[in-house]
Design a protein around this motif. Structure first.
Motif, mmCIF file in Angstrom:
data_model
loop_
_atom_site.group_PDB
_atom_site.id
_atom_site.type_symbol
_atom_site.label_atom_id
_atom_site.label_comp_id
_atom_site.label_asym_id
_atom_site.label_seq_id
_atom_site.Cartn_x
_atom_site.Cartn_y
_atom_site.Cartn_z
ATOM 1 N N LEU A 38 46.592 38.693 128.028
ATOM 2 C CA LEU A 38 47.367 39.339 126.977
ATOM 3 C C LEU A 38 48.717 38.648 126.786
ATOM 4 O O LEU A 38 49.200 37.960 127.675
ATOM 5 C CB LEU A 38 47.591 40.813 127.335
ATOM 6 N N PRO A 39 49.350 38.838 125.622
ATOM 7 C CA PRO A 39 50.680 38.244 125.395
ATOM 8 C C PRO A 39 51.693 38.732 126.428
ATOM 9 O O PRO A 39 51.625 39.864 126.900
ATOM 10 C CB PRO A 39 51.045 38.730 123.986
ATOM 11 N N LYS A 40 52.656 37.861 126.751
ATOM 12 C CA LYS A 40 53.676 38.209 127.743
ATOM 13 C C LYS A 40 54.989 38.644 127.093
ATOM 14 O O LYS A 40 55.918 39.045 127.794
ATOM 15 C CB LYS A 40 53.952 37.014 128.665
ATOM 16 N N ALA A 41 55.078 38.559 125.764
ATOM 17 C CA ALA A 41 56.332 38.874 125.081
ATOM 18 C C ALA A 41 56.753 40.320 125.342
ATOM 19 O O ALA A 41 55.918 41.217 125.438
ATOM 20 C CB ALA A 41 56.189 38.632 123.583
ATOM 21 N N LEU A 42 58.063 40.534 125.427
ATOM 22 C CA LEU A 42 58.591 41.870 125.718
ATOM 23 C C LEU A 42 58.209 42.867 124.640
ATOM 24 O O LEU A 42 57.940 44.034 124.929
ATOM 25 C CB LEU A 42 60.111 41.801 125.867
ATOM 26 N N VAL A 43 58.165 42.419 123.379
ATOM 27 C CA VAL A 43 57.809 43.342 122.290
ATOM 28 C C VAL A 43 56.389 43.864 122.477
ATOM 29 O O VAL A 43 56.106 45.037 122.200
ATOM 30 C CB VAL A 43 57.986 42.651 120.921
ATOM 31 N N PHE A 44 55.483 43.016 122.984
ATOM 32 C CA PHE A 44 54.119 43.483 123.225
ATOM 33 C C PHE A 44 54.076 44.426 124.421
ATOM 34 O O PHE A 44 53.433 45.482 124.370
ATOM 35 C CB PHE A 44 53.191 42.297 123.468
ATOM 36 N N GLN A 45 54.773 44.082 125.490
ATOM 37 C CA GLN A 45 54.791 44.961 126.661
ATOM 38 C C GLN A 45 55.365 46.321 126.333
ATOM 39 O O GLN A 45 54.866 47.356 126.794
ATOM 40 C CB GLN A 45 55.594 44.293 127.786
ATOM 41 N N ALA A 46 56.424 46.353 125.528
ATOM 42 C CA ALA A 46 57.025 47.643 125.139
ATOM 43 C C ALA A 46 56.026 48.492 124.368
ATOM 44 O O ALA A 46 55.989 49.714 124.503
ATOM 45 C CB ALA A 46 58.279 47.413 124.297
ATOM 46 N N SER A 47 55.168 47.831 123.575
ATOM 47 C CA SER A 47 54.214 48.581 122.748
ATOM 48 C C SER A 47 53.130 49.257 123.569
ATOM 49 O O SER A 47 52.501 50.210 123.095
ATOM 50 C CB SER A 47 53.562 47.639 121.719
ATOM 51 N N ILE A 48 52.902 48.794 124.787
ATOM 52 C CA ILE A 48 51.852 49.426 125.589
ATOM 53 C C ILE A 48 52.394 50.228 126.764
ATOM 54 O O ILE A 48 51.722 51.138 127.249
ATOM 55 C CB ILE A 48 50.819 48.390 126.099
ATOM 56 N N TYR A 49 53.618 49.929 127.221
ATOM 57 C CA TYR A 49 54.130 50.622 128.401
ATOM 58 C C TYR A 49 55.157 51.712 128.077
ATOM 59 O O TYR A 49 55.260 52.696 128.793
ATOM 60 C CB TYR A 49 54.770 49.627 129.373
ATOM 61 N N CYS A 50 55.948 51.519 127.029
ATOM 62 C CA CYS A 50 57.010 52.489 126.739
ATOM 63 C C CYS A 50 56.419 53.761 126.136
ATOM 64 O O CYS A 50 55.491 53.695 125.329
ATOM 65 C CB CYS A 50 58.045 51.883 125.787
ATOM 66 N N GLN A 51 56.988 54.894 126.477
ATOM 67 C CA GLN A 51 56.491 56.172 125.994
ATOM 68 C C GLN A 51 56.909 56.426 124.553
ATOM 69 O O GLN A 51 56.258 57.162 123.837
ATOM 70 C CB GLN A 51 57.004 57.313 126.883
ATOM 71 N N GLN A 52 58.023 55.859 124.096
ATOM 72 C CA GLN A 52 58.470 56.032 122.707
ATOM 73 C C GLN A 52 58.538 54.658 122.054
ATOM 74 O O GLN A 52 58.796 53.669 122.675
ATOM 75 C CB GLN A 52 59.855 56.688 122.623
#
Length: 234
Positions: A220-234
């Motif tokens: 999967l992509p490592k970019a922070l924007v992608f990680q935020a989309s799957i890990y952050c609750q909001q």
């Protein structure tokens, strides 16, 4: 097709709609580009009141690109969390931006005092410009953070006086190198080279979110924007 869709929405009156793929997202929101918008918490007003929309990949696309399955599952879990109400619950962000010297030092001293009581995760990030540190951010909870600027457009000499910047950097060094500081960040090797070059210390790194994510989901992509989309609750 749009008339049929609207009749169904009016009949069902859903709290939340999952839009599978570009066409469904476009029909509901007018947006296009599912890879950019998937996982987003959107709203539409087809009923005279808000309806939540969370777009994700089309199942046929997941079958063609199996690496998208993990992101789709995260999106569906997000939809399940939000299905019980018509609007998204507001988040009480407590972000301190462009602080005064007294505000910045008070917050940093509070963090330093708190570290004396035991281990404390701290999220740390730098923004750089032209080879220099533009600002530094520290978060100590999901909702609490401070962003300390060092460069600003209104003054070529910087945001602080020399004495103020020295005092702030002293506190930052004491916090980020404290034995109880569990410093977390994204691609911290990049930030550490700047703190070493300009501030002459390296944070006490506890976890790099980019490395952890890539270890678990190397496809999967490592970019922070992608990680935020799957890990952050909001």
């Amino acid at each position: 097709g749009m008339e049929h869709l609207l009749r169904e929405i009016r009949l069902v009156r859903p709290n939340l709609i999952v839009a599978f793929g570009n066409l469904a997202m476009w029909a509901l929101t007018g947006k296009w580009g599912i890879t950019d918008w998937r996982g987003s918490e959107l709203e539409v007003d087809w009923l005279g009141e808000p309806t939540k929309v969370i777009p994700t990949f089309h199942p046929a696309a997941v079958l063609r690109q199996w690496t998208w399955r993990a992101a789709t599952i995260f999106d569906l879990k997000r939809a399940a969390r939000h299905r019980g109400s018509r609007t998204y619950a507001p988040t009480a962000w407590r972000f301190e931006l462009r602080p005064t010297f007294e505000g910045a030092t008070s917050t940093l001293q509070h963090l330093l005092d708190h570290l004396a009581s035991g281990p404390q995760p701290l999220s740390f990030d730098l923004e750089t410009r032209a080879g220099h540190i533009a600002c530094a951010g520290i978060a100590w909870t999901e909702n609490d953070a401070i962003c300390i600027p060092f460069m600003c457009s209104e003054s070529t000499d910087g945001y602080w006086s020399l004495e103020q910047e020295a005092a702030i950097l002293t506190l930052l060094r004491l916090i980020l190198t404290h034995p109880n500081a569990q410093v977390v960040g994204q691609n911290l090797l990049y930030d550490a080279q700047y703190t070493w070059r300009h501030w002459h210390f390296v944070p006490r790194v506890w976890q790099d979110s980019m490395i952890s994510h890539h270890t678990a989901f190397c496809e999967l992509p490592k970019a922070l924007v992608f990680q935020a989309s799957i890990y952050c609750q909001q």
